[in-house]
Every structure is written in C-alpha cells, then in structure tokens.
Design a protein around this motif. Structure first.
Motif, short mmCIF file in Angstrom:
data_model
loop_
_atom_site.label_atom_id
_atom_site.label_comp_id
_atom_site.label_asym_id
_atom_site.label_seq_id
_atom_site.Cartn_x
_atom_site.Cartn_y
_atom_site.Cartn_z
N TYR A 189 -7.10 -19.79 -5.27
CA TYR A 189 -5.40 -20.62 -5.68
C TYR A 189 -6.29 -20.86 -6.99
O TYR A 189 -5.51 -21.48 -7.86
N ASP A 190 -7.36 -22.61 -6.33
CA ASP A 190 -7.69 -23.37 -7.48
C ASP A 190 -7.92 -23.45 -8.28
O ASP A 190 -7.79 -23.41 -9.79
N SER A 191 -8.92 -21.81 -9.25
CA SER A 191 -8.80 -21.19 -10.35
C SER A 191 -7.97 -20.82 -10.87
O SER A 191 -7.32 -20.89 -12.41
N LEU A 192 -7.40 -20.04 -10.00
CA LEU A 192 -6.36 -19.07 -10.99
C LEU A 192 -5.17 -19.94 -11.73
O LEU A 192 -4.73 -19.61 -12.54
N LEU A 193 -4.03 -20.89 -10.26
CA LEU A 193 -3.41 -21.81 -10.95
C LEU A 193 -4.07 -22.37 -11.95
O LEU A 193 -3.14 -22.97 -13.31
N ASP A 194 -5.58 -23.26 -12.05
CA ASP A 194 -6.19 -24.29 -12.80
C ASP A 194 -5.24 -23.35 -13.99
O ASP A 194 -5.34 -23.85 -15.24
N GLU A 195 -6.32 -22.07 -14.28
CA GLU A 195 -5.93 -20.82 -15.33
C GLU A 195 -4.03 -20.18 -15.72
O GLU A 195 -3.72 -20.93 -16.90
N TYR A 196 -3.23 -20.54 -15.12
CA TYR A 196 -2.34 -20.32 -15.48
C TYR A 196 -1.53 -21.55 -16.16
O TYR A 196 -0.67 -21.74 -17.03
N ASP A 197 -2.05 -22.86 -15.54
CA ASP A 197 -1.42 -23.66 -15.83
C ASP A 197 -1.43 -23.56 -17.53
O ASP A 197 -0.26 -24.53 -18.47
N SER A 198 -3.11 -23.75 -18.21
CA SER A 198 -3.17 -23.68 -19.58
C SER A 198 -2.63 -23.08 -19.86
O SER A 198 -1.64 -22.87 -21.48
N ILE A 199 -2.19 -21.45 -20.00
CA ILE A 199 -1.61 -20.65 -20.75
C ILE A 199 -0.41 -20.96 -20.33
O ILE A 199 0.74 -20.86 -21.55
N MET A 200 0.68 -21.69 -19.66
CA MET A 200 1.40 -22.61 -19.89
C MET A 200 1.89 -23.84 -20.38
O MET A 200 3.08 -23.64 -21.35
N GLU A 201 0.90 -24.60 -20.88
CA GLU A 201 0.80 -25.02 -21.67
C GLU A 201 0.96 -24.86 -22.91
O GLU A 201 1.84 -25.59 -23.73
N ASN A 202 0.37 -23.92 -23.06
CA ASN A 202 -0.08 -23.22 -24.32
C ASN A 202 1.51 -23.21 -24.99
O ASN A 202 1.89 -22.45 -26.38
N TYR A 203 1.77 -22.18 -24.25
CA TYR A 203 3.64 -21.24 -24.24
C TYR A 203 4.65 -22.26 -24.48
O TYR A 203 5.18 -21.99 -25.62
N TYR A 204 4.53 -23.47 -23.47
CA TYR A 204 5.63 -24.02 -23.85
C TYR A 204 5.42 -25.22 -25.20
O TYR A 204 6.19 -25.35 -26.03
N ALA A 205 4.06 -25.23 -25.84
CA ALA A 205 3.97 -26.17 -27.06
C ALA A 205 3.50 -25.46 -28.24
O ALA A 205 4.00 -26.11 -29.16
N SER A 206 4.39 -24.57 -27.88
CA SER A 206 4.38 -23.36 -29.04
C SER A 206 5.14 -22.43 -29.41
O SER A 206 5.63 -21.85 -30.43
N ARG A 207 5.56 -21.98 -28.20
CA ARG A 207 7.34 -21.43 -28.26
C ARG A 207 8.19 -21.73 -29.62
O ARG A 207 8.35 -23.12 -30.03
N SER A 208 9.59 -21.37 -29.82
CA SER A 208 10.39 -21.31 -31.17
C SER A 208 11.27 -22.65 -30.98
O SER A 208 11.59 -23.03 -31.64
N SER A 209 11.06 -22.55 -29.82
CA SER A 209 12.33 -24.15 -29.40
C SER A 209 12.19 -24.41 -27.99
O SER A 209 11.69 -23.85 -27.21
N ASN A 210 12.98 -25.21 -27.70
CA ASN A 210 12.96 -26.50 -26.51
C ASN A 210 11.38 -26.56 -26.39
O ASN A 210 11.04 -26.70 -25.41
N LYS A 211 10.64 -26.91 -27.17
CA LYS A 211 8.79 -27.17 -27.01
C LYS A 211 9.14 -28.17 -26.36
O LYS A 211 9.96 -28.99 -26.05
N LYS A 212 7.90 -28.43 -25.16
CA LYS A 212 7.74 -29.99 -24.38
C LYS A 212 5.99 -29.32 -23.35
O LYS A 212 5.40 -28.94 -23.84
N VAL A 213 5.85 -30.72 -23.40
CA VAL A 213 4.79 -30.68 -22.54
C VAL A 213 5.22 -30.87 -20.92
O VAL A 213 5.06 -31.16 -20.11
N ALA A 214 4.50 -29.65 -20.76
CA ALA A 214 4.29 -29.39 -19.73
C ALA A 214 3.82 -28.00 -18.42
O ALA A 214 3.05 -26.81 -19.49
N ASN A 215 3.49 -27.84 -17.04
CA ASN A 215 3.01 -27.13 -17.28
C ASN A 215 3.19 -26.29 -15.66
O ASN A 215 4.54 -26.86 -15.22
N TRP A 216 2.91 -24.89 -14.86
CA TRP A 216 3.73 -24.27 -13.88
C TRP A 216 3.83 -25.19 -12.59
O TRP A 216 4.40 -25.48 -12.38
#
Length: 244
Positions: A189-216
C-alpha cells in the motif's frame, strides 16, 4: 457501446434537464433491476418512487442534497425490506428472525445489487444517475416521511435523468491495490497509495469543473477521522434491527 465500455464510462450526475422519465420506462428499469442476484432469493429490497413534489423537496432537504432533486427526471429511495418477508412467514404461522447482523448484511447486499442493476440499465438508456448516501443523514425523519414500517429502513436515495453535461470518469485505485492473490498483502500500500495520490492530484487539478488541490489519502483521512452518522445504530434498533 459494449457492456464493458458502459461500465467503464460511469460518472455521477448532479444536474439534469428536468425532463421527466415516463412511468413505463421506470417500470422497465425496476423489472431489469429485479433480475439481480439475491441471497437465498429473499429479495430484501423495496424502492419508493418519489413523485410527490413536496415529498421530493423534503427528501432533498433531509438528505442535504436538495439541488439535484430539483432537476432530476425521477427520484427514488432504496430501502432494505424485511417487512414483506415477515408477512411471508406469517402466512405459514412463523415469526421470522429479522433481528440479526447477518440479515442486515443480506439486506444491504440485496439493495446494492438491485440498485446497481437499475443504474446499469438506466445508463444504457442514456440517463445519468447519482447515488445519495445522504438519505442516512436523517433516516428517522425520512422513514416517517415515507411511512416506512418496522423491518424497513432507507439505505440511499437516487436521482436519475437526462444529464446537462457528462463529467469525466474519476480514476479508480490501481488494480494492484484491490486485487490480492492467495493472501492479503498490506505491504504494497505505501507505494501504491503514493502513486494513486499523484494520479488524483492531476485529475482534480485538470478536470473541467470544480478544480481543486486534493488527493485520495488526505480525503479519506479527513472523512474517516471520526465516527460518521452515530445515530444509525439507534435508528436501526427502532426499526426492529437490535441485534446483540
């Protein structure tokens, strides 16, 4: 679109065109939902179709999601239901034992499977949907609003309708995080959750509405740091589910 493509394209919808869904379509969706698997075939579910304007507004207020009810083509309350099973037992001179943790789990699973069949059928028709767990914010008041008897309790509400827009599909956890082979592996989980946090940070920052700074992981830590809806245990006891 294939079934696989349909399932992979799901995203929640919270704003609809307001066009009502015809009764015959609602019946068709419910009939499709009923074909879901059910533990021991108990079919421990009922759904309230909320067509009364005042009740729909009140359900929105009580679930603290009133915005999306205003434009939905149809609104529903999905319930765990052992009242019908009690009646079945009484036909044969038997008082069923609904008051068990096992039966609560059975009912929750049945409703979940039934509802997901409903969702897939609705999305296949081009509708959008949103599950509303906020129905558990005020379950006693919602039960009173819809005259839910003993052995019946609301699990979640749902809005469906024609979307005004389609949201991007939110990235899920890596398969490796949820799939374990032969035994549970917590070490990954340590490595996989770091990976997923990075994915979600990019998703929240780039989606078309309700952009925010956040991770899972931060969202989950904030969400689960304290007990939520502590009234649920007492409420379930009031509906006849007071297991030891």
């Amino acid at each position: 679109m294939s079934v696989k493509e349909l399932l992979r394209s799901h995203s929640s919808v919270r704003k609809y065109t307001g066009e009502p869904i015809p009764k015959e379509k609602v019946i068709e969706l419910i009939e499709t939902a009923q074909m879901a698997a059910s533990s021991h075939f108990v079919q421990a579910y009922s759904v309230i179709w909320v067509t009364d304007v005042e009740k729909k507004q009140k359900l929105g207020e009580l679930s603290k999601n009133d915005f999306q009810f205003k434009t939905a083509g149809a609104s529903f309350l999905f319930c765990v239901d052992f009242k019908r099973l009690q009646k079945a037992g009484q036909k044969h001179g038997v008082e069923i034992v609904a008051d068990s943790a096992e039966n609560v789990l059975v009912g929750v699973a049945d409703v979940g499977l039934f509802a997901q069949n409903f969702v897939i059928a609705a999305e296949a028709e081009g509708y959008g949907i949103c599950y509303i767990g906020g129905a558990r914010n005020n379950p006693a008041e919602i039960s009173e609003l819809f005259n839910l008897p003993e052995y019946v309790f609301p699990l979640f509400a749902m809005t469906i309708g024609i979307p005004t827009k389609r949201n991007e599909t939110k990235p899920r956890l890596p398969v490796e995080a949820v799939l374990h082979e032969n035994e549970y592996n917590v070490e990954k989980y340590d490595s996989l959750l770091d990976e997923y946090d990075s994915i979600m940070e990019n998703y929240y920052a780039s989606r078309s509405s309700n952009k925010k700074v956040a991770n899972w992981t931060k969202q989950m830590a904030d969400f689960l740091v304290e007990q939520r809806r502590p009234q649920i245990k007492e409420f379930l006891a009031s509906k006849g589910f007071n297991w030891k």
